[in-house]
Design a protein around this motif. Sequence first.
Motif, mmCIF file in Angstrom:
data_model
loop_
_atom_site.group_PDB
_atom_site.id
_atom_site.type_symbol
_atom_site.label_atom_id
_atom_site.label_comp_id
_atom_site.label_asym_id
_atom_site.label_seq_id
_atom_site.Cartn_x
_atom_site.Cartn_y
_atom_site.Cartn_z
ATOM 1 N N MET A 245 5.062 9.110 3.432
ATOM 2 C CA MET A 245 5.586 8.576 2.437
ATOM 3 C C MET A 245 4.558 7.407 2.014
ATOM 4 O O MET A 245 4.765 6.301 1.122
ATOM 5 N N CYS A 246 3.830 7.087 3.103
ATOM 6 C CA CYS A 246 2.820 5.522 2.787
ATOM 7 C C CYS A 246 1.970 5.773 1.776
ATOM 8 O O CYS A 246 0.975 6.676 1.717
ATOM 9 N N ILE B 208 7.492 0.089 -5.877
ATOM 10 C CA ILE B 208 8.345 0.907 -4.962
ATOM 11 C C ILE B 208 9.701 0.243 -5.062
ATOM 12 O O ILE B 208 10.594 0.682 -5.038
ATOM 13 N N PHE B 209 9.591 -1.139 -4.817
ATOM 14 C CA PHE B 209 10.938 -1.863 -4.227
ATOM 15 C C PHE B 209 10.997 -3.041 -5.208
ATOM 16 O O PHE B 209 10.246 -3.689 -5.938
ATOM 17 N N LYS C 15 -4.208 -7.412 -3.680
ATOM 18 C CA LYS C 15 -3.639 -7.135 -5.212
ATOM 19 C C LYS C 15 -2.903 -5.478 -5.241
ATOM 20 O O LYS C 15 -1.853 -5.518 -5.774
ATOM 21 N N ARG C 16 -3.644 -4.700 -4.745
ATOM 22 C CA ARG C 16 -3.170 -3.283 -4.776
ATOM 23 C C ARG C 16 -1.958 -3.161 -3.830
ATOM 24 O O ARG C 16 -0.840 -2.533 -4.195
ATOM 25 N N ILE C 17 -2.072 -3.888 -2.730
ATOM 26 C CA ILE C 17 -0.683 -3.562 -1.960
ATOM 27 C C ILE C 17 0.431 -4.216 -2.536
ATOM 28 O O ILE C 17 1.671 -3.726 -2.472
ATOM 29 N N ILE C 18 0.185 -5.305 -2.697
ATOM 30 C CA ILE C 18 1.456 -6.138 -3.609
ATOM 31 C C ILE C 18 1.978 -5.368 -4.467
ATOM 32 O O ILE C 18 3.358 -5.187 -4.808
ATOM 33 N N ASP C 19 0.976 -5.042 -5.761
ATOM 34 C CA ASP C 19 1.407 -4.328 -6.976
ATOM 35 C C ASP C 19 1.961 -2.840 -6.719
ATOM 36 O O ASP C 19 3.057 -2.494 -7.136
ATOM 37 N N VAL D 110 9.121 -6.340 3.984
ATOM 38 C CA VAL D 110 10.510 -6.237 4.765
ATOM 39 C C VAL D 110 10.927 -5.017 4.425
ATOM 40 O O VAL D 110 11.307 -4.187 5.440
ATOM 41 N N GLN D 111 11.102 -4.762 3.227
ATOM 42 C CA GLN D 111 11.769 -3.567 2.591
ATOM 43 C C GLN D 111 10.646 -2.223 2.921
ATOM 44 O O GLN D 111 11.082 -1.187 3.398
ATOM 45 N N PHE D 112 9.665 -2.616 2.768
ATOM 46 C CA PHE D 112 8.383 -1.511 3.176
ATOM 47 C C PHE D 112 8.601 -1.120 4.591
ATOM 48 O O PHE D 112 8.747 0.016 5.243
ATOM 49 N N GLY D 113 8.859 -2.255 5.684
ATOM 50 C CA GLY D 113 9.010 -1.915 7.135
ATOM 51 C C GLY D 113 10.343 -1.471 7.347
ATOM 52 O O GLY D 113 10.512 -0.537 8.523
ATOM 53 N N GLN D 114 11.392 -1.627 6.574
ATOM 54 C CA GLN D 114 12.796 -0.811 6.997
ATOM 55 C C GLN D 114 12.793 0.542 6.416
ATOM 56 O O GLN D 114 13.526 1.233 7.100
ATOM 57 N N ASN D 115 11.890 0.883 5.316
ATOM 58 C CA ASN D 115 12.101 2.152 4.744
ATOM 59 C C ASN D 115 10.939 3.239 5.077
ATOM 60 O O ASN D 115 11.013 4.389 4.894
#
Length: 215
Positions: free
Chosen positions: A203-204, A25-26, A16-20, A187-192
């Motif tokens: 930035m992580c 961010i995105f 849940k923390r990861i998704i939230d 996908v957005q996390f992986g691209q940026n």
Amino acid sequence: MTYEKYMGDFTVDDIKRIIDTLESIFQRRTFSHLSAYEVLVRTILSQRTRDENTDKATEELLSIYPTMEDIANAPVDEIAKLIKSAGFYNVKAKRIKEVSQILLEDYDGIVPDTVDELIKLPGVGRKTANCVLVFGFQKDAIPVDVHVHRISNRLGLVKTDEPELTEAVLCEMIPQEYWIPINDLMVQFGQNICKPISPRHDMCPFTDICKLYNS
């Protein structure tokens, strides 16, 4: 079959923390302006290319051939010219035309809404099928592309070698209410941030729980 041995030591609260966090961010992309058929076409075009190239090719194709019937009857070389920005345009043009013809002939022009039926279409694997379910039908599924597979293993959510196994493990360990946003956010996390080469650890927001960072 259970997948416990492929799962990392993550709790539901961690997930849940990861998704939230990713949602903070995105901005999630829903593609709600596209029909299920248009999502299918876009996803075929997206294979092995960047989002901006996919968007350009999709827009140019649908501006000239806006319907399934139009694409089914269009010359392959004309389709290829319109989708050139997506790369591998000759192969993709043939696939899109063939898929359109099959949908018209065998499915009465209706895009199926199950993985089992979608993967019968040429050029449609599980990732593409699940993208159609999520973005075309808003049905719960987890499309696993290179980003989702890479990030899930880097974080330590899963311990897998193949995207299909990653999908199965994620579906077992993640509550279904979180399935729909996972692909787009990762996908957005992986691209940026969590890039294939030189991930941006500075930035992580997950360095405290990331298996790669703490290894």
